[in-house]
Design a protein around this motif. Structure first.
Motif, PDB file in Angstrom:
ATOM      1  N   THR A  94       0.735  -0.824  -0.321  1.00 36.39           N
ATOM      2  CA  THR A  94       0.131  -0.191   0.097  1.00 36.39           C
ATOM      3  C   THR A  94       1.058   0.863  -0.366  1.00 36.39           C
ATOM      4  OG1 THR A  94      -0.487  -0.531   2.212  1.00 36.39           O
ATOM      5  CG2 THR A  94      -1.764  -1.495   1.061  1.00 36.39           C
ATOM      6  N   GLU A  95       1.984   0.982   0.003  1.00 31.96           N
ATOM      7  CA  GLU A  95       2.846   2.097   0.856  1.00 31.96           C
ATOM      8  C   GLU A  95       3.253   2.449  -0.640  1.00 31.96           C
ATOM      9  OE1 GLU A  95       7.315   3.882   2.303  1.00 31.96           O
ATOM     10  OE2 GLU A  95       5.807   1.912   3.788  1.00 31.96           O
ATOM     11  N   VAL A  96       4.032   2.020  -1.540  1.00 27.65           N
ATOM     12  CA  VAL A  96       4.474   1.845  -2.879  1.00 27.65           C
ATOM     13  C   VAL A  96       2.896   2.540  -3.818  1.00 27.65           C
ATOM     14  CG1 VAL A  96       5.467   0.878  -5.000  1.00 27.65           C
ATOM     15  CG2 VAL A  96       5.851  -0.151  -2.980  1.00 27.65           C
ATOM     16  N   LEU A  97       1.910   1.674  -3.282  1.00 26.47           N
ATOM     17  CA  LEU A  97       0.823   2.145  -4.278  1.00 26.47           C
ATOM     18  C   LEU A  97       0.366   3.498  -4.549  1.00 26.47           C
ATOM     19  CD1 LEU A  97      -1.125  -1.063  -4.409  1.00 26.47           C
ATOM     20  CD2 LEU A  97      -0.087  -0.162  -6.062  1.00 26.47           C
ATOM     21  N   THR A  98       0.698   4.235  -3.024  1.00 27.33           N
ATOM     22  CA  THR A  98       0.139   5.536  -2.551  1.00 27.33           C
ATOM     23  C   THR A  98       1.008   6.108  -3.271  1.00 27.33           C
ATOM     24  OG1 THR A  98      -0.191   4.806  -0.405  1.00 27.33           O
ATOM     25  CG2 THR A  98      -0.263   7.337  -0.642  1.00 27.33           C
ATOM     26  N   GLU A  99       2.435   6.487  -3.274  1.00 24.80           N
ATOM     27  CA  GLU A  99       3.451   6.576  -4.725  1.00 24.80           C
ATOM     28  C   GLU A  99       2.564   7.123  -5.573  1.00 24.80           C
ATOM     29  OE1 GLU A  99       7.034   5.964  -2.692  1.00 24.80           O
ATOM     30  OE2 GLU A  99       6.935   5.890  -0.717  1.00 24.80           O
ATOM     31  N   ARG A 100       2.757   5.858  -6.630  1.00 23.30           N
ATOM     32  CA  ARG A 100       2.587   5.599  -7.392  1.00 23.30           C
ATOM     33  C   ARG A 100       2.150   6.494  -8.388  1.00 23.30           C
ATOM     34  NH1 ARG A 100       6.425   2.577 -10.808  1.00 23.30           N
ATOM     35  NH2 ARG A 100       8.782   2.224  -8.646  1.00 23.30           N
ATOM     36  N   ILE A 101       0.449   6.219  -7.508  1.00 25.91           N
ATOM     37  CA  ILE A 101      -0.973   6.412  -8.333  1.00 25.91           C
ATOM     38  C   ILE A 101      -1.103   7.937  -8.327  1.00 25.91           C
ATOM     39  CG2 ILE A 101      -3.298   6.814  -7.218  1.00 25.91           C
ATOM     40  CD1 ILE A 101      -3.000   4.429  -5.867  1.00 25.91           C
ATOM     41  N   PRO A 102      -0.424   9.528  -7.693  1.00 23.15           N
ATOM     42  CA  PRO A 102      -0.149  10.420  -8.247  1.00 23.15           C
ATOM     43  C   PRO A 102       0.624  10.785  -9.235  1.00 23.15           C
ATOM     44  CG  PRO A 102      -0.080  10.056  -5.450  1.00 23.15           C
ATOM     45  CD  PRO A 102       0.385   8.859  -6.613  1.00 23.15           C
ATOM     46  N   LEU A 262      -7.428   3.743 -15.823  1.00 26.79           N
ATOM     47  CA  LEU A 262      -6.618   4.934 -15.783  1.00 26.79           C
ATOM     48  C   LEU A 262      -5.688   4.834 -14.993  1.00 26.79           C
ATOM     49  CD1 LEU A 262      -6.041   8.370 -16.204  1.00 26.79           C
ATOM     50  CD2 LEU A 262      -7.863   8.948 -13.796  1.00 26.79           C
ATOM     51  N   LEU A 263      -6.031   3.988 -13.810  1.00 21.80           N
ATOM     52  CA  LEU A 263      -5.226   3.141 -12.762  1.00 21.80           C
ATOM     53  C   LEU A 263      -4.488   2.679 -13.396  1.00 21.80           C
ATOM     54  CD1 LEU A 263      -7.281   3.345  -9.341  1.00 21.80           C
ATOM     55  CD2 LEU A 263      -6.294   5.209 -10.249  1.00 21.80           C
ATOM     56  N   GLY A 264      -4.337   1.560 -13.926  1.00 24.95           N
ATOM     57  CA  GLY A 264      -3.561   0.356 -14.742  1.00 24.95           C
ATOM     58  C   GLY A 264      -2.502   1.653 -15.531  1.00 24.95           C
ATOM     59  N   GLY A 265      -2.566   3.026 -15.489  1.00 23.24           N
ATOM     60  CA  GLY A 265      -1.424   3.432 -16.786  1.00 23.24           C
ATOM     61  C   GLY A 265      -1.513   3.106 -18.156  1.00 23.24           C
ATOM     62  N   ALA A 266      -1.013   3.658 -18.489  1.00 24.79           N
ATOM     63  CA  ALA A 266       0.152   3.078 -19.888  1.00 24.79           C
ATOM     64  C   ALA A 266       0.910   2.477 -19.306  1.00 24.79           C
ATOM     65  CB  ALA A 266       0.342   4.423 -21.398  1.00 24.79           C
ATOM     66  N   TYR A 273       9.060   5.701 -21.152  1.00 29.41           N
ATOM     67  CA  TYR A 273       9.684   7.130 -20.041  1.00 29.41           C
ATOM     68  C   TYR A 273      10.869   6.924 -18.781  1.00 29.41           C
ATOM     69  CZ  TYR A 273       7.612   9.745 -24.109  1.00 29.41           C
ATOM     70  OH  TYR A 273       7.782  10.414 -25.848  1.00 29.41           O
ATOM     71  N   SER A 274      10.378   5.727 -18.166  1.00 25.28           N
ATOM     72  CA  SER A 274      10.679   5.228 -16.980  1.00 25.28           C
ATOM     73  C   SER A 274       9.756   6.576 -16.086  1.00 25.28           C
ATOM     74  CB  SER A 274      12.091   5.810 -16.894  1.00 25.28           C
ATOM     75  OG  SER A 274      12.938   4.265 -17.604  1.00 25.28           O
ATOM     76  N   TYR A 275       8.595   5.947 -16.567  1.00 21.91           N
ATOM     77  CA  TYR A 275       7.707   7.430 -15.594  1.00 21.91           C
ATOM     78  C   TYR A 275       7.532   6.455 -14.120  1.00 21.91           C
ATOM     79  CZ  TYR A 275       4.566  11.273 -14.803  1.00 21.91           C
ATOM     80  OH  TYR A 275       4.101  12.485 -14.410  1.00 21.91           O
ATOM     81  N   PRO A 276       7.594   6.803 -13.221  1.00 25.52           N
ATOM     82  CA  PRO A 276       6.910   6.425 -11.775  1.00 25.52           C
ATOM     83  C   PRO A 276       6.002   5.522 -10.964  1.00 25.52           C
ATOM     84  CG  PRO A 276       7.630   7.610 -11.089  1.00 25.52           C
ATOM     85  CD  PRO A 276       7.476   7.939 -12.731  1.00 25.52           C
ATOM     86  N   GLY A 277       4.799   5.577 -12.786  1.00 20.27           N
ATOM     87  CA  GLY A 277       3.236   6.081 -11.966  1.00 20.27           C
ATOM     88  C   GLY A 277       3.196   3.979 -12.134  1.00 20.27           C
ATOM     89  N   ILE A 278       1.504   3.412 -12.587  1.00 25.46           N
ATOM     90  CA  ILE A 278       0.864   2.318 -11.820  1.00 25.46           C
ATOM     91  C   ILE A 278       1.754   1.486 -12.420  1.00 25.46           C
ATOM     92  CG2 ILE A 278      -0.923   1.283 -11.208  1.00 25.46           C
ATOM     93  CD1 ILE A 278       0.150   2.360  -9.060  1.00 25.46           C
ATOM     94  N   GLY A 279       1.334   1.954 -14.132  1.00 24.32           N
ATOM     95  CA  GLY A 279       2.174   1.230 -15.239  1.00 24.32           C
ATOM     96  C   GLY A 279       2.917   1.007 -15.601  1.00 24.32           C
ATOM     97  N   ARG A 280       4.480   1.450 -14.709  1.00 26.92           N
ATOM     98  CA  ARG A 280       5.746   1.310 -14.853  1.00 26.92           C
ATOM     99  C   ARG A 280       5.661   0.150 -13.766  1.00 26.92           C
ATOM    100  NH1 ARG A 280      10.854   0.847 -16.421  1.00 26.92           N
ATOM    101  NH2 ARG A 280      12.304   0.711 -15.638  1.00 26.92           N
ATOM    102  N   LEU A 281       5.317   0.528 -12.447  1.00 18.15           N
ATOM    103  CA  LEU A 281       5.025  -0.615 -11.485  1.00 18.15           C
ATOM    104  C   LEU A 281       4.773  -1.398 -11.555  1.00 18.15           C
ATOM    105  CD1 LEU A 281       5.373  -0.762  -8.260  1.00 18.15           C
ATOM    106  CD2 LEU A 281       2.743  -0.135  -7.401  1.00 18.15           C
ATOM    107  N   LEU A 282       3.440  -2.205 -12.378  1.00 19.58           N
ATOM    108  CA  LEU A 282       3.343  -3.561 -12.771  1.00 19.58           C
ATOM    109  C   LEU A 282       4.326  -3.970 -13.667  1.00 19.58           C
ATOM    110  CD1 LEU A 282       0.453  -5.292 -13.257  1.00 19.58           C
ATOM    111  CD2 LEU A 282      -0.237  -4.326 -15.359  1.00 19.58           C
ATOM    112  N   TYR A 283       5.245  -3.485 -14.725  1.00 19.00           N
ATOM    113  CA  TYR A 283       6.224  -4.302 -15.294  1.00 19.00           C
ATOM    114  C   TYR A 283       7.013  -4.654 -14.601  1.00 19.00           C
ATOM    115  CZ  TYR A 283      10.204  -4.146 -18.136  1.00 19.00           C
ATOM    116  OH  TYR A 283      11.385  -4.316 -18.739  1.00 19.00           O
TER     117      TYR A 283
END
Length: 337
Positions: A94-102, A262-266, A273-283
């Motif tokens: 949950t801590e990692v998800l909270t950081e990546r969602i915004p 949306l939350l899945g991100g691209a 782009y090595s962007y720290p979103g949910i999509g990158r986290l999934l990969y």
């Protein structure tokens, strides 16, 4: 009574969908090949561990015991928002998800809004000028964009505008070194988000355009448009107050379902782009066989889709008077009964 029964039936359907979704989210990571302990310990160390030590390590990661025990622990974690500890990051999921969602909300949310505005505007303009050169030009351009993979657009932008020209950062969401001011931080975040936002916008605008153009052409062919045009109503009013207003229903449905992802991100774009979103986290979670993190990300994405469908069901009558009128008539019948 019939209306109340339908509401209960709808709630029951969503409960069933949520239960099936939770089960699939639990099963998917475990069906994937690979050993999560291999990433956690490394190939050299894992060969030196005994069976008891491996089992103890799995228990500490929430992966020990039988599948039923893991499933029960997973269900309890869902309702208590405790998804366990990430294998890759070593902290609570949950801590990692909270950081990546915004970051994903900023990136994909902005892109979806731009894609909707541009796609709807261009589609309405193209439909009104159907068959003309300007319509064919826009249609050709949008079909071309629709056929180009998003990752290819991202790689070209990254290569040209970030690497060769140096206009934008090459990776991440913020720079490691900043000037320490609020305005400087905002500019830094914007500069990192521009290329990914443009990439996602270009990759999704074609579908919004084609749907709008198709809906507009159908709306323009209706009898009420012929009557409105015969009355001498101005072109702007014909397009926006009559044709586009009635063509918005499938567009709204499409946009609502897009928001659900949306939350899945691209995933591909955030990876490029090595962007720290949910999509990158999934990969990153897939490559690391991070079961707890995969469960958290999958749950977040699927709940977003289910919530988007629920919102679409509740708000659709606001955009379609026919549905609203039917519900009001049924409500009156129930009251009189």
């Amino acid at each position: 009574m019939k209306h109340l029964a339908k509401v209960k039936n709808k709630i029951g359907q969503y409960i069933l969908v949520i239960f099936v979704t939770l089960t699939i989210n639990f099963a998917l990571p475990r069906l994937a090949p690979g050993d999560p302990l291999l990433y956690f310990f490394g190939e050299t160390t894992i060969n030196e561990l005994t069976a008891e030590q491996k089992q103890e390590a799995l228990h500490s990661l929430g992966l020990g015991g039988s599948l039923w025990e893991q499933y029960w622990t997973y269900l309890k974690g869902v309702f208590t928002l405790d998804f366990g500890t990430s294998i890759k990051y070593g902290v609570a999921v949950t801590e990692v998800l909270t950081e990546r969602i915004p970051w994903t909300l900023l990136l994909v949310g902005t892109a979806l809004i731009l894609s909707l505005v541009i796609g709807v505007s261009a589609g309405a303009y193209s439909a009104w000028n159907r068959g003309k050169k300007r319509d064919l030009t826009i249609l050709t351009g949008m079909l071309t964009l629709e056929s180009i993979p998003g990752f290819w657009i991202g790689m070209m932008f990254l290569s040209i505008f970030a690497v060769q020209l140096g206009w934008f950062p090459t990776f991440g969401a913020v720079s490691m070194v900043q000037d320490g001011t609020t305005w400087g931080y905002i500019k830094d975040v914007v500069s990192h988000a521009i290329l990914p936002v443009i990439t996602i916008t270009l990759a999704t605008v074609g579908s919004n355009y084609l749907l709008t153009r198709s809906s507009m052409l159908e709306s323009l062919g209706q009898d009420y448009m012929t009557v409105a045009e015969a009355k001498g109503i101005k072109k702007r009013a014909l397009v926006f107050k009559h044709a586009l207003r009635n063509a918005l229903l499938p567009i709204y449905t499409h946009f609502t379902l897009s928001v659900g992802t949306l939350l899945g991100g691209a995933v591909v774009i955030e990876t490029v782009y090595s962007y720290p979103g949910i999509g990158r986290l999934l990969y990153e979670s897939v490559t690391a066989r991070d079961f707890p993190m995969l469960q958290g990300v999958f749950l977040l994405v699927t709940m977003g889709v289910i919530l988007a469908n629920l919102i679409a069901d509740l708000t659709y009558p606001l955009f379609d008077p026919r549905v609203r009128n039917r519900k009001e008539e049924k409500g009156e019948e129930i009251t009189h009964a």
